[in-house]
Design an enzyme around this catalytic site. Sequence first.
Site, PDB file in Angstrom:
ATOM      1  N   ASP A  33      35.875  24.404 -67.050  1.00  7.18           N
ATOM      2  CA  ASP A  33      35.809  24.801 -65.646  1.00  7.18           C
ATOM      3  C   ASP A  33      37.209  24.762 -65.018  1.00  7.18           C
ATOM      4  O   ASP A  33      37.524  25.550 -64.143  1.00  7.18           O
ATOM      5  CB  ASP A  33      34.845  23.891 -64.892  1.00  7.18           C
ATOM      6  CG  ASP A  33      33.414  24.041 -65.407  1.00  7.18           C
ATOM      7  OD1 ASP A  33      32.932  25.185 -65.457  1.00  7.18           O
ATOM      8  OD2 ASP A  33      32.798  23.034 -65.787  1.00  7.18           O
ATOM      9  N   LYS A  61      41.248  29.583 -65.128  1.00  9.55           N
ATOM     10  CA  LYS A  61      40.864  28.176 -65.259  1.00  9.55           C
ATOM     11  C   LYS A  61      42.074  27.241 -65.376  1.00  9.55           C
ATOM     12  O   LYS A  61      41.919  26.021 -65.289  1.00  9.55           O
ATOM     13  CB  LYS A  61      39.956  27.994 -66.489  1.00  9.55           C
ATOM     14  CG  LYS A  61      38.712  28.887 -66.471  1.00  9.55           C
ATOM     15  CD  LYS A  61      37.821  28.615 -65.287  1.00  9.55           C
ATOM     16  CE  LYS A  61      36.684  29.619 -65.165  1.00  9.55           C
ATOM     17  NZ  LYS A  61      35.811  29.662 -66.321  1.00  9.55           N
ATOM     18  N   GLU A  67      28.398  17.530 -74.522  1.00  5.13           N
ATOM     19  CA  GLU A  67      29.674  18.159 -74.880  1.00  5.13           C
ATOM     20  C   GLU A  67      30.694  17.093 -75.264  1.00  5.13           C
ATOM     21  O   GLU A  67      31.408  17.232 -76.260  1.00  5.13           O
ATOM     22  CB  GLU A  67      30.190  18.989 -73.699  1.00  5.13           C
ATOM     23  CG  GLU A  67      29.392  20.264 -73.470  1.00  5.13           C
ATOM     24  CD  GLU A  67      29.735  20.963 -72.172  1.00  5.13           C
ATOM     25  OE1 GLU A  67      29.411  22.158 -72.048  1.00  5.13           O
ATOM     26  OE2 GLU A  67      30.313  20.323 -71.271  1.00  5.13           O
ATOM     27  N   THR A 123      28.878  24.793 -74.426  1.00  6.04           N
ATOM     28  CA  THR A 123      27.861  25.403 -73.580  1.00  6.04           C
ATOM     29  C   THR A 123      28.518  26.170 -72.440  1.00  6.04           C
ATOM     30  O   THR A 123      29.528  25.721 -71.895  1.00  6.04           O
ATOM     31  CB  THR A 123      26.936  24.315 -72.995  1.00  6.04           C
ATOM     32  OG1 THR A 123      26.273  23.650 -74.072  1.00  6.04           O
ATOM     33  CG2 THR A 123      25.909  24.902 -72.050  1.00  6.04           C
ATOM     34  N   ASP A 125      34.783  25.104 -77.103  1.00  2.74           N
ATOM     35  CA  ASP A 125      34.037  25.138 -75.848  1.00  2.74           C
ATOM     36  C   ASP A 125      34.934  25.659 -74.736  1.00  2.74           C
ATOM     37  O   ASP A 125      36.159  25.700 -74.863  1.00  2.74           O
ATOM     38  CB  ASP A 125      33.546  23.720 -75.510  1.00  2.74           C
ATOM     39  CG  ASP A 125      32.417  23.699 -74.492  1.00  2.74           C
ATOM     40  OD1 ASP A 125      32.007  24.782 -74.023  1.00  2.74           O
ATOM     41  OD2 ASP A 125      31.949  22.593 -74.172  1.00  2.74           O
ATOM     42  N   LYS A 156      34.744  19.678 -67.169  1.00  2.00           N
ATOM     43  CA  LYS A 156      33.614  20.398 -67.737  1.00  2.00           C
ATOM     44  C   LYS A 156      32.339  19.887 -67.073  1.00  2.00           C
ATOM     45  O   LYS A 156      32.349  18.844 -66.452  1.00  2.00           O
ATOM     46  CB  LYS A 156      33.539  20.200 -69.251  1.00  2.00           C
ATOM     47  CG  LYS A 156      34.715  20.821 -70.003  1.00  2.00           C
ATOM     48  CD  LYS A 156      34.570  20.716 -71.511  1.00  2.00           C
ATOM     49  CE  LYS A 156      33.247  21.245 -71.997  1.00  2.00           C
ATOM     50  NZ  LYS A 156      32.977  22.631 -71.554  1.00  2.00           N
ATOM     51  N   GLY A 157      31.272  20.641 -67.222  1.00  2.00           N
ATOM     52  CA  GLY A 157      30.000  20.200 -66.691  1.00  2.00           C
ATOM     53  C   GLY A 157      29.345  21.175 -65.734  1.00  2.00           C
ATOM     54  O   GLY A 157      28.273  20.889 -65.198  1.00  2.00           O
ATOM     55  N   GLY A 158      29.976  22.329 -65.526  1.00  2.00           N
ATOM     56  CA  GLY A 158      29.363  23.337 -64.676  1.00  2.00           C
ATOM     57  C   GLY A 158      28.006  23.792 -65.189  1.00  2.00           C
ATOM     58  O   GLY A 158      27.144  24.206 -64.421  1.00  2.00           O
TER      59      GLY A 158
END
Length: 223
Positions: free
Chosen positions: A84, A121, A103, A28, A81, A94-96
């Site tokens: 971040d 990144k 995920e 995502t 994927d 991850k998780g932004g």
Amino acid sequence: MTQDELKQAVAQAAIQYVVENEIVGVGTGSTANFFIDELAKIKHKIKGAVASSEVTAARLRGHGIEVFDLNDVTSMSVYIDGADEITEQGAVIKGGGAALTREKIVASVAKQFICIADGSKLVNMLGKFPLPVEVIPMARAVVIRKLNAIGGDARLRVKDGVPVLTDNGNIILDVHGLQINNPAELEAEINNIVGVVTVGLFARQGANICLLGTEDGVRILQF
């Protein structure tokens, strides 16, 4: 090259890791969206995809790619994927996009996690990007206290004046001010806090390969 052009480059490079006639795990976010658009060009060569969010599922279906429920899938060759933040050792934040739990679940089923990201990144130490933590709403206050006790500054993620909710109906706490020296250890510590669904650290099971977009082309990091 612009950031979008770098994302486009790694999305195109990731296609070579897609296994024909199999199901692909798809992440995502903005970089994952570029990958979905590239995947659409070879959709006749794959069986379908498992999406890590409702937004991703909608984009896949919009391209005519069949979306499978993970409960109906026993294995996948790859999960692709963005990130971040990512280190030279393959640990990832991850998780932004607020999809960290799904995920992590989809990634756990895949044989390989292929991370695609622009060069900005790549970091020496995780933590400049606020660390996302998905939390059961009733545990918000107690989890904030415990996250602050380990040296962070945990804040409820809010958009347009209301808390951001995940596809699972939970809230996101973003932990600012961390310098993450041992990502795997911190991942386990935060996941053990009662009320936490999962933390956006992918270190105990990090990326296997990172395709990094740079001005000199796509750099391949293997971990």
